[in-house]
Design a protein around this motif. Sequence first.
Motif, PDB file in Angstrom:
ATOM      1  N   SER A 176       4.079   7.687   0.996  1.00 15.45           N
ATOM      2  CA  SER A 176       4.556   6.899   2.133  1.00 15.45           C
ATOM      3  C   SER A 176       4.027   5.480   2.011  1.00 15.45           C
ATOM      4  N   GLY A 177       4.556   4.595   2.826  1.00 20.18           N
ATOM      5  CA  GLY A 177       4.148   3.200   2.765  1.00 20.18           C
ATOM      6  C   GLY A 177       5.141   2.395   1.947  1.00 20.18           C
ATOM      7  N   ASP A 178       4.637   1.491   1.128  1.00 24.85           N
ATOM      8  CA  ASP A 178       5.480   0.617   0.323  1.00 24.85           C
ATOM      9  C   ASP A 178       5.974   1.362  -0.927  1.00 24.85           C
ATOM     10  N   THR A 179       6.859   2.317  -0.706  1.00 25.52           N
ATOM     11  CA  THR A 179       7.312   3.166  -1.814  1.00 25.52           C
ATOM     12  C   THR A 179       8.228   2.422  -2.787  1.00 25.52           C
ATOM     13  N   SER A 180       8.663   1.226  -2.432  1.00 22.84           N
ATOM     14  CA  SER A 180       9.502   0.456  -3.356  1.00 22.84           C
ATOM     15  C   SER A 180       8.724   0.036  -4.591  1.00 22.84           C
ATOM     16  N   TYR A 211       0.066   0.143 -14.006  1.00 16.88           N
ATOM     17  CA  TYR A 211      -1.213   0.467 -13.395  1.00 16.88           C
ATOM     18  C   TYR A 211      -1.053   1.662 -12.459  1.00 16.88           C
ATOM     19  N   LEU A 212      -2.173   2.273 -12.152  1.00 15.35           N
ATOM     20  CA  LEU A 212      -2.221   3.411 -11.229  1.00 15.35           C
ATOM     21  C   LEU A 212      -3.073   3.016 -10.024  1.00 15.35           C
ATOM     22  N   PRO A 213      -2.500   2.225  -9.132  1.00  8.97           N
ATOM     23  CA  PRO A 213      -3.319   1.693  -8.044  1.00  8.97           C
ATOM     24  C   PRO A 213      -3.527   2.630  -6.867  1.00  8.97           C
ATOM     25  N   TYR A 214      -2.705   3.664  -6.776  1.00  6.01           N
ATOM     26  CA  TYR A 214      -2.782   4.534  -5.603  1.00  6.01           C
ATOM     27  C   TYR A 214      -2.964   5.981  -6.017  1.00  6.01           C
ATOM     28  N   TRP A 215      -3.910   6.617  -5.351  1.00  4.15           N
ATOM     29  CA  TRP A 215      -4.237   8.004  -5.650  1.00  4.15           C
ATOM     30  C   TRP A 215      -4.348   8.780  -4.352  1.00  4.15           C
ATOM     31  N   GLY A 216      -3.978  10.066  -4.432  1.00  5.83           N
ATOM     32  CA  GLY A 216      -4.222  10.945  -3.307  1.00  5.83           C
ATOM     33  C   GLY A 216      -5.647  11.463  -3.352  1.00  5.83           C
ATOM     34  N   ARG A 217      -5.957  12.332  -2.426  1.00  5.66           N
ATOM     35  CA  ARG A 217      -7.323  12.881  -2.365  1.00  5.66           C
ATOM     36  C   ARG A 217      -7.451  14.162  -3.160  1.00  5.66           C
ATOM     37  N   GLY A 218      -6.336  14.732  -3.567  1.00  7.61           N
ATOM     38  CA  GLY A 218      -6.393  15.914  -4.409  1.00  7.61           C
ATOM     39  C   GLY A 218      -6.310  17.218  -3.643  1.00  7.61           C
ATOM     40  N   THR A 219      -5.926  18.251  -4.350  1.00  4.03           N
ATOM     41  CA  THR A 219      -5.880  19.598  -3.786  1.00  4.03           C
ATOM     42  C   THR A 219      -6.459  20.554  -4.828  1.00  4.03           C
ATOM     43  N   GLN A 220      -7.301  21.447  -4.357  1.00  6.33           N
ATOM     44  CA  GLN A 220      -8.006  22.344  -5.262  1.00  6.33           C
ATOM     45  C   GLN A 220      -7.132  23.539  -5.622  1.00  6.33           C
ATOM     46  N   VAL A 221      -7.070  23.829  -6.898  1.00  9.52           N
ATOM     47  CA  VAL A 221      -6.415  25.038  -7.394  1.00  9.52           C
ATOM     48  C   VAL A 221      -7.477  25.876  -8.096  1.00  9.52           C
ATOM     49  N   THR A 222      -7.619  27.102  -7.660  1.00 11.15           N
ATOM     50  CA  THR A 222      -8.613  27.997  -8.247  1.00 11.15           C
ATOM     51  C   THR A 222      -7.918  29.267  -8.701  1.00 11.15           C
ATOM     52  N   VAL A 223      -7.962  29.498  -9.998  1.00  9.43           N
ATOM     53  CA  VAL A 223      -7.309  30.663 -10.586  1.00  9.43           C
ATOM     54  C   VAL A 223      -8.375  31.658 -11.009  1.00  9.43           C
ATOM     55  N   SER A 224      -8.289  32.857 -10.488  1.00 10.62           N
ATOM     56  CA  SER A 224      -9.276  33.890 -10.793  1.00 10.62           C
ATOM     57  C   SER A 224      -8.655  34.950 -11.693  1.00 10.62           C
ATOM     58  N   GLN A 278       0.833  -1.191   0.000  1.00 12.33           N
ATOM     59  CA  GLN A 278       0.000   0.000   0.000  1.00 12.33           C
ATOM     60  C   GLN A 278       0.872   1.246   0.000  1.00 12.33           C
ATOM     61  N   VAL A 279       0.438   2.229  -0.751  1.00 10.09           N
ATOM     62  CA  VAL A 279       1.111   3.519  -0.784  1.00 10.09           C
ATOM     63  C   VAL A 279       0.084   4.578  -0.455  1.00 10.09           C
ATOM     64  N   GLN A 280       0.441   5.489   0.401  1.00 15.43           N
ATOM     65  CA  GLN A 280      -0.419   6.616   0.721  1.00 15.43           C
ATOM     66  C   GLN A 280       0.178   7.867   0.079  1.00 15.43           C
ATOM     67  N   LEU A 281      -0.701   8.685  -0.456  1.00 15.12           N
ATOM     68  CA  LEU A 281      -0.291   9.920  -1.119  1.00 15.12           C
ATOM     69  C   LEU A 281      -1.044  11.088  -0.505  1.00 15.12           C
ATOM     70  N   VAL A 282      -0.325  12.141  -0.194  1.00 14.38           N
ATOM     71  CA  VAL A 282      -0.946  13.336   0.365  1.00 14.38           C
ATOM     72  C   VAL A 282      -0.466  14.540  -0.437  1.00 14.38           C
ATOM     73  N   GLU A 283      -1.433  15.257  -0.993  1.00 16.61           N
ATOM     74  CA  GLU A 283      -1.127  16.457  -1.741  1.00 16.61           C
ATOM     75  C   GLU A 283      -1.333  17.690  -0.865  1.00 16.61           C
ATOM     76  N   SER A 284      -0.599  18.730  -1.191  1.00 13.61           N
ATOM     77  CA  SER A 284      -0.781  20.013  -0.504  1.00 13.61           C
ATOM     78  C   SER A 284      -0.307  21.123  -1.432  1.00 13.61           C
ATOM     79  N   GLY A 285      -0.628  22.339  -1.047  1.00 14.83           N
ATOM     80  CA  GLY A 285      -0.134  23.498  -1.784  1.00 14.83           C
ATOM     81  C   GLY A 285      -1.159  24.179  -2.673  1.00 14.83           C
TER      82      GLY A 285
END
Length: 118
Positions: A25-29, A104-117, A1-8
């Motif tokens: 993080s997690g099984d990054t190998s 394959y793309l088995p692991y995904w983060g939850r995402g981070t919103q970018v809003t350009v005005s 398992q791999v955990q992904l966390v986005e920010s910024g």
Amino acid sequence: QVQLVESGGGPVQAGGSLKLSCVASGDTSSIDSIHWYRQAPELQRELVAAITSGGITYVADVVKGRFTISRDNAAKNTVYLEMNNLKTEDTAVYTCAVQDGMGYLPYWGRGTQVTVSS
């Protein structure tokens, strides 16, 4: 398992810049490459950029020259997406994903919103 966390992510005016981070993080190998995707409302998800474990990068034509993907030299499981000269059409949820050795793309983060005005 791999955990992904986005920010910024966050709000920014057109022409501005943001730097997104994706920490794995997690099984990054099992990571062959890390990808940044984005999805705007009512549009399909699209690949923005990717970087392999060997440091080979890909940037989509639609953002080439404005976006840069890189990896932290010290913390190799941290990938950045530096976005410059942002446009309103860059508004989307940006999500990082891991591609394994099978493509394959088995692991995904939850995402981070970018809003350009404008």
